[in-house]
Motif scaffolding. Sequence first.
Motif, mmCIF file in Angstrom:
data_model
loop_
_atom_site.group_PDB
_atom_site.id
_atom_site.type_symbol
_atom_site.label_atom_id
_atom_site.label_comp_id
_atom_site.label_asym_id
_atom_site.label_seq_id
_atom_site.Cartn_x
_atom_site.Cartn_y
_atom_site.Cartn_z
ATOM 1 N N GLU A 6 37.102 -14.275 -6.762
ATOM 2 C CA GLU A 6 37.260 -15.471 -7.579
ATOM 3 C C GLU A 6 38.264 -16.416 -6.947
ATOM 4 N N ARG A 19 37.851 -25.895 -11.908
ATOM 5 C CA ARG A 19 36.566 -25.306 -11.566
ATOM 6 C C ARG A 19 36.810 -23.958 -10.907
ATOM 7 N N SER A 21 35.353 -20.462 -9.164
ATOM 8 C CA SER A 21 34.226 -19.979 -8.364
ATOM 9 C C SER A 21 34.327 -18.470 -8.223
ATOM 10 N N CYS A 22 33.181 -17.834 -8.099
ATOM 11 C CA CYS A 22 33.133 -16.389 -7.874
ATOM 12 C C CYS A 22 31.985 -16.111 -6.921
ATOM 13 N N ARG A 71 25.212 -21.558 -11.212
ATOM 14 C CA ARG A 71 25.180 -20.607 -10.111
ATOM 15 C C ARG A 71 24.376 -21.169 -8.954
ATOM 16 N N THR A 77 26.886 -17.186 -5.711
ATOM 17 C CA THR A 77 28.114 -17.706 -6.299
ATOM 18 C C THR A 77 27.855 -18.248 -7.694
ATOM 19 N N TYR A 79 29.833 -20.470 -10.871
ATOM 20 C CA TYR A 79 30.912 -21.422 -11.104
ATOM 21 C C TYR A 79 31.174 -21.575 -12.593
ATOM 22 N N CYS A 95 35.385 -12.739 -13.370
ATOM 23 C CA CYS A 95 33.962 -12.859 -13.058
ATOM 24 C C CYS A 95 33.296 -11.499 -13.257
#
Length: 122
Positions: A6, A19, A21-22, A71, A77, A79, A95
């Motif tokens: 993440e 924002r 992300s993962c 995604r 990924t 988001y 995540c």
Amino acid sequence: QVQLVESGGGLVQPGGSLRLSCAASGSAFRLNAMGWYRQAPGKQRDMVAVISSEGITNYANFAKGRFAISRDNAKNTVYLQMNSLKPEDTAVYYCNADLEVLIGIWLRTNYWGQGTQVTVSS
């Protein structure tokens, strides 16, 4: 072995945006649903938003209208765009991925990321 990494957490003022992300990485896996959960100190871990592999989304009531999950399947990924943040959104955000790994056969399993801190404060 699969890893979820993440990024994007931090300190933001009330009303601001972040924002998250993962990204999932590893070998021989297939992603199904992915999602974001959060846990504030002394509280249970709650679902924030989930998204299926087809892009169907579901949000917690507190996230509706302010957060958006998306995604990119090509990048493995997911988001989480968070707008109009409030102090009560302060938590560690995790995540989660429902996926299948190939170990001779496809085995369905579930992974968590390490978490990223989101702090909303003036």
